[in-house]
Design a protein around this motif. Structure first.
Motif, PDB file in Angstrom:
ATOM      1  N   VAL A  79      31.197   1.099  17.761  1.00 45.09           N
ATOM      2  CA  VAL A  79      31.020   0.191  16.621  1.00 45.09           C
ATOM      3  C   VAL A  79      30.823   0.981  15.324  1.00 45.09           C
ATOM      4  CG1 VAL A  79      30.118  -1.712  17.993  1.00 45.09           C
ATOM      5  CG2 VAL A  79      28.532   0.020  17.088  1.00 45.09           C
ATOM      6  N   GLU A  80      31.059   2.287  15.394  1.00 43.16           N
ATOM      7  CA  GLU A  80      30.833   3.132  14.228  1.00 43.16           C
ATOM      8  C   GLU A  80      31.660   2.667  13.028  1.00 43.16           C
ATOM      9  OE1 GLU A  80      29.324   6.128  11.836  1.00 43.16           O
ATOM     10  OE2 GLU A  80      28.676   5.543  13.859  1.00 43.16           O
ATOM     11  N   GLY A  81      32.876   2.219  13.290  1.00 49.21           N
ATOM     12  CA  GLY A  81      33.739   1.803  12.190  1.00 49.21           C
ATOM     13  C   GLY A  81      33.695   0.318  11.885  1.00 49.21           C
ATOM     14  N   PHE A  82      32.786  -0.424  12.536  1.00 50.88           N
ATOM     15  CA  PHE A  82      32.734  -1.872  12.315  1.00 50.88           C
ATOM     16  C   PHE A  82      32.318  -2.189  10.881  1.00 50.88           C
ATOM     17  CE2 PHE A  82      29.929  -5.594  12.027  1.00 50.88           C
ATOM     18  CZ  PHE A  82      30.857  -6.598  12.301  1.00 50.88           C
ATOM     19  N   THR A  83      33.038  -3.119  10.252  1.00 46.07           N
ATOM     20  CA  THR A  83      32.681  -3.605   8.919  1.00 46.07           C
ATOM     21  C   THR A  83      32.808  -5.119   8.879  1.00 46.07           C
ATOM     22  OG1 THR A  83      34.936  -3.371   8.057  1.00 46.07           O
ATOM     23  CG2 THR A  83      33.422  -1.496   7.746  1.00 46.07           C
ATOM     24  N   PHE A  84      32.126  -5.698   7.901  1.00 46.64           N
ATOM     25  CA  PHE A  84      32.097  -7.148   7.722  1.00 46.64           C
ATOM     26  C   PHE A  84      32.180  -7.421   6.228  1.00 46.64           C
ATOM     27  CE2 PHE A  84      29.113 -10.598   6.541  1.00 46.64           C
ATOM     28  CZ  PHE A  84      29.794 -11.687   7.083  1.00 46.64           C
ATOM     29  N   LYS A 376      10.214 -11.503   1.748  1.00 48.15           N
ATOM     30  CA  LYS A 376       9.712 -12.868   1.619  1.00 48.15           C
ATOM     31  C   LYS A 376      10.191 -13.687   2.804  1.00 48.15           C
ATOM     32  CE  LYS A 376       7.555 -12.731  -2.437  1.00 48.15           C
ATOM     33  NZ  LYS A 376       7.439 -11.275  -2.532  1.00 48.15           N
ATOM     34  N   SER A 377       9.535 -14.824   3.025  1.00 46.68           N
ATOM     35  CA  SER A 377       9.815 -15.615   4.216  1.00 46.68           C
ATOM     36  C   SER A 377      11.249 -16.107   4.250  1.00 46.68           C
ATOM     37  CB  SER A 377       8.847 -16.798   4.300  1.00 46.68           C
ATOM     38  OG  SER A 377       8.957 -17.628   3.158  1.00 46.68           O
ATOM     39  N   LEU A 378      11.787 -16.499   3.117  1.00 50.99           N
ATOM     40  CA  LEU A 378      13.138 -17.048   3.038  1.00 50.99           C
ATOM     41  C   LEU A 378      13.846 -16.502   1.800  1.00 50.99           C
ATOM     42  CD1 LEU A 378      12.302 -20.791   3.866  1.00 50.99           C
ATOM     43  CD2 LEU A 378      13.313 -19.129   5.430  1.00 50.99           C
ATOM     44  N   GLY A 379      15.178 -16.489   1.849  1.00 54.66           N
ATOM     45  CA  GLY A 379      15.959 -16.172   0.658  1.00 54.66           C
ATOM     46  C   GLY A 379      16.204 -14.709   0.397  1.00 54.66           C
ATOM     47  N   PHE A 380      15.802 -13.803   1.310  1.00 52.73           N
ATOM     48  CA  PHE A 380      16.004 -12.372   1.087  1.00 52.73           C
ATOM     49  C   PHE A 380      16.920 -11.763   2.138  1.00 52.73           C
ATOM     50  CE2 PHE A 380      12.809 -12.907  -2.008  1.00 52.73           C
ATOM     51  CZ  PHE A 380      12.850 -11.801  -2.849  1.00 52.73           C
ATOM     52  N   GLU A 381      17.804 -12.575   2.694  1.00 52.75           N
ATOM     53  CA  GLU A 381      18.815 -12.117   3.631  1.00 52.75           C
ATOM     54  C   GLU A 381      20.011 -11.643   2.809  1.00 52.75           C
ATOM     55  OE1 GLU A 381      19.606 -14.572   7.277  1.00 52.75           O
ATOM     56  OE2 GLU A 381      21.564 -14.791   6.290  1.00 52.75           O
ATOM     57  N   ILE A 382      20.098 -10.355   2.551  1.00 54.59           N
ATOM     58  CA  ILE A 382      21.150  -9.830   1.683  1.00 54.59           C
ATOM     59  C   ILE A 382      22.521  -9.946   2.345  1.00 54.59           C
ATOM     60  CG2 ILE A 382      21.922  -7.849   0.341  1.00 54.59           C
ATOM     61  CD1 ILE A 382      19.219  -9.075  -0.534  1.00 54.59           C
ATOM     62  N   VAL A 383      22.617  -9.500   3.592  1.00 52.49           N
ATOM     63  CA  VAL A 383      23.844  -9.650   4.368  1.00 52.49           C
ATOM     64  C   VAL A 383      23.658 -10.867   5.272  1.00 52.49           C
ATOM     65  CG1 VAL A 383      25.476  -8.542   5.931  1.00 52.49           C
ATOM     66  CG2 VAL A 383      24.092  -7.145   4.361  1.00 52.49           C
ATOM     67  N   PRO A 384      24.534 -11.875   5.181  1.00 51.43           N
ATOM     68  CA  PRO A 384      24.338 -13.110   5.967  1.00 51.43           C
ATOM     69  C   PRO A 384      24.361 -12.835   7.470  1.00 51.43           C
ATOM     70  CG  PRO A 384      26.501 -13.106   4.913  1.00 51.43           C
ATOM     71  CD  PRO A 384      25.743 -11.950   4.331  1.00 51.43           C
ATOM     72  N   VAL A 385      23.250 -13.130   8.126  1.00 48.02           N
ATOM     73  CA  VAL A 385      23.045 -12.674   9.498  1.00 48.02           C
ATOM     74  C   VAL A 385      23.981 -13.362  10.479  1.00 48.02           C
ATOM     75  CG1 VAL A 385      21.391 -12.551  11.394  1.00 48.02           C
ATOM     76  CG2 VAL A 385      20.662 -11.984   9.072  1.00 48.02           C
ATOM     77  N   SER A 386      24.041 -14.677  10.468  1.00 48.37           N
ATOM     78  CA  SER A 386      24.817 -15.366  11.509  1.00 48.37           C
ATOM     79  C   SER A 386      26.292 -14.998  11.422  1.00 48.37           C
ATOM     80  CB  SER A 386      24.622 -16.880  11.420  1.00 48.37           C
ATOM     81  OG  SER A 386      25.126 -17.397  10.203  1.00 48.37           O
ATOM     82  N   ARG A 387      26.840 -14.905  10.216  1.00 47.85           N
ATOM     83  CA  ARG A 387      28.246 -14.536  10.089  1.00 47.85           C
ATOM     84  C   ARG A 387      28.474 -13.081  10.510  1.00 47.85           C
ATOM     85  NH1 ARG A 387      27.695 -17.603   5.340  1.00 47.85           N
ATOM     86  NH2 ARG A 387      28.003 -15.880   3.884  1.00 47.85           N
ATOM     87  N   PHE A 388      27.518 -12.222  10.173  1.00 46.71           N
ATOM     88  CA  PHE A 388      27.610 -10.827  10.609  1.00 46.71           C
ATOM     89  C   PHE A 388      27.614 -10.749  12.133  1.00 46.71           C
ATOM     90  CE2 PHE A 388      26.021  -6.609  11.580  1.00 46.71           C
ATOM     91  CZ  PHE A 388      26.666  -5.799  10.657  1.00 46.71           C
ATOM     92  N   PHE A 389      26.737 -11.521  12.779  1.00 49.93           N
ATOM     93  CA  PHE A 389      26.661 -11.487  14.238  1.00 49.93           C
ATOM     94  C   PHE A 389      27.949 -12.009  14.880  1.00 49.93           C
ATOM     95  CE2 PHE A 389      21.716 -11.739  14.576  1.00 49.93           C
ATOM     96  CZ  PHE A 389      21.635 -10.405  14.194  1.00 49.93           C
ATOM     97  N   HIS A 390      28.507 -13.072  14.315  1.00 47.19           N
ATOM     98  CA  HIS A 390      29.774 -13.577  14.854  1.00 47.19           C
ATOM     99  C   HIS A 390      30.865 -12.506  14.740  1.00 47.19           C
ATOM    100  CE1 HIS A 390      29.350 -17.798  16.017  1.00 47.19           C
ATOM    101  NE2 HIS A 390      28.477 -17.949  15.041  1.00 47.19           N
ATOM    102  N   ALA A 391      30.940 -11.832  13.607  1.00 44.40           N
ATOM    103  CA  ALA A 391      31.958 -10.799  13.425  1.00 44.40           C
ATOM    104  C   ALA A 391      31.731  -9.629  14.373  1.00 44.40           C
ATOM    105  CB  ALA A 391      31.958 -10.320  11.974  1.00 44.40           C
ATOM    106  N   LEU A 392      30.471  -9.241  14.562  1.00 44.57           N
ATOM    107  CA  LEU A 392      30.161  -8.153  15.485  1.00 44.57           C
ATOM    108  C   LEU A 392      30.510  -8.531  16.924  1.00 44.57           C
ATOM    109  CD1 LEU A 392      28.950  -5.334  15.880  1.00 44.57           C
ATOM    110  CD2 LEU A 392      26.681  -6.403  15.960  1.00 44.57           C
ATOM    111  N   ALA A 393      30.210  -9.778  17.299  1.00 43.07           N
ATOM    112  CA  ALA A 393      30.565 -10.245  18.640  1.00 43.07           C
ATOM    113  C   ALA A 393      32.075 -10.222  18.841  1.00 43.07           C
ATOM    114  CB  ALA A 393      30.015 -11.651  18.874  1.00 43.07           C
TER     115      ALA A 393
END
Length: 398
Positions: A79-84, A376-393
């Motif tokens: 996954v070294e070359g994986f990008t999103f 902070k509790s919300l709003g500080f997700e710089i890279v969108p997690v769920s979309r990143f995870f889908h792309a990684l999967a």
């Protein structure tokens, strides 16, 4: 067998050494620290130390692990070359971990660990705060209690198991209404508003008077018929803990150990916050567990809620019902039994504030677990997690 790839060959950045707990995180002075924790007013080193040591903030109960942990295989996947790419910005794994202040990330495919990386001073034995990920664990115990016969049906009135709610706004709401956060009872979940119901719940937890949170819930007003309105409520996951305790007759931690932590094969003891000394578990927050054991929880769902010996722990069909959206009041709501459907491919996740995730993609047989320390509790997700995870999967299963 080759070990799974890591990012250890490069400096991730944001690596913060574990510091001893300050005096302000013990005893009576912990009231200041836990408010600061939820307000996002801790310095980075303080935040990391607190997340590793939440059992120093409140009384906790041990969730006993297994003597024979569920074994993951290990398989090398490049996954070294994986990008999103999102909004014309391209991120790799290094960016994701640094920008989202990830303290641990593990990817399991076909029960093999294919990626595992730690940061902020953590390692595979570090326990970390769950935040609302534990809501999905509490809801899972409801399924186990149905399978065991402790709870008769999802249609049972919650008062059958929590008699303190008789005559309250919750009287007439069913166990399923509570799982779906559709009781019709008013609740304000605003984390950083000192006048919200969620902060009153925290204040009652700080006061350490067992039963005070259930009493708070008994005083709330019903504003809609049960099953007609969805409203996110940590209070209702406290009711899940109360239902389990009332139905099973043991502590929630002991039941978690008996049904999942020890029987499925978690590697490390966990700890779970209580509402008072020797009191009831906080159903919506406050589990302390390792990243690998969070991943095992996800794998348990991929295994259709069965123990490693094949014994069924959850009723047939529970996993599908828990992870999908439901119609509430005639409208489709993207919420399951304290799980969040993510995307349109059948994936779902347990999600906690400040960056805690257990992402499950049944069609790809993948679990991704993540712990984090966003500021902070919300709003500080710089890279969108769920979309990143889908792309990684997608990249791992190509």
């Amino acid at each position: 067998m080759a070990a799974p790839p890591t990012l250890s060959t490069l400096t991730i950045g944001l690596v913060i050494a574990a510091l001893p707990l300050s005096v302000a995180m013990a005893g009576a002075d912990s009231t200041v620290s836990v408010r600061d924790l939820y307000d996002g007013k801790l310095m980075p080193d303080e935040q990391v130390t607190a997340y590793r040591n939440i059992d120093a903030l409140f009384p906790s109960r041990t969730v006993r692990a297994s003597s024979t942990p569920h074994a993951f295989g290990e398989r090398e996947v490049d996954v070294e070359g994986f990008t999103f790419t999102d909004d014309d910005t391209t991120y790799d794994l290094y960016d994701f971990m640094s920008l989202n202040r990830v303290s641990g990330l593990i990817v399991v495919h076909d029960n093999d660990i294919v990626f595992e990386q730690y940061a902020l001073g953590n390692d595979r034995d570090t326990r970390w705060m769950s935040m609302s990920v534990v809501k999905s664990i509490a809801s899972t115990l409801i399924g186990a209690a149905i399978q065991d016969g402790h709870i008769g049906s999802l249609d049972d009135n919650v008062v059958e198991y929590v008699p303190e709610l008789a005559g309250s706004g919750y009287d007439g709401a069913t166990v399923e209404h509570i799982l779906l956060m559709a009781s019709g009872v008013a609740w304000d979940e605003t984390y950083d508003d000192p006048d919200s119901d969620r902060r009153e719940m925290l204040e009652r937890q700080i006061a350490q008077e067992s039963g005070a949170i259930v009493q708070q819930l008994a005083e709330l007003e019903r504003v809609a018929a049960p099953g007609e309105v969805w409203n996110y409520s940590t209070g209702e996951t406290q009711l899940l803990a109360a239902i389990i305790e009332g139905a099973v007759g043991t502590s929630v931690s002991d039941y978690l150990s008996d049904t999942l932590w020890a029987s499925y094969g978690m590697e490390h003891d966990a700890a779970w916050w209580l509402d008072g000394e020797d009191g009831q578990e906080i159903g919506g927050s406050g589990l302390l567990a390792t990243l690998r054991d969070y991943a095992r929880f996800g794998q348990f769902f991929l295994d259709e809620g069965q123990a490693t010996d094949g014994e069924r722990i959850l009723p047939e069909g529970w996993v599908e019902a828990a992870g999908r959206g439901h119609d509430i009041g005639g409208e489709p709501i993207a919420y399951g039994y304290s799980w969040w459907p993510v995307g349109d491919e059948g994936a779902f996740a347990a999600v906690g504030i400040f960056g805690q995730w257990v992402f499950i993609h049944p069609d790809k047989n993948i679990v991704i677990a993540m712990t984090g320390a966003q500021p902070k509790s919300l709003g500080f997700e710089i890279v969108p997690v769920s979309r990143f995870f889908h792309a990684l999967a997608d990249a791992i299963t190509e």
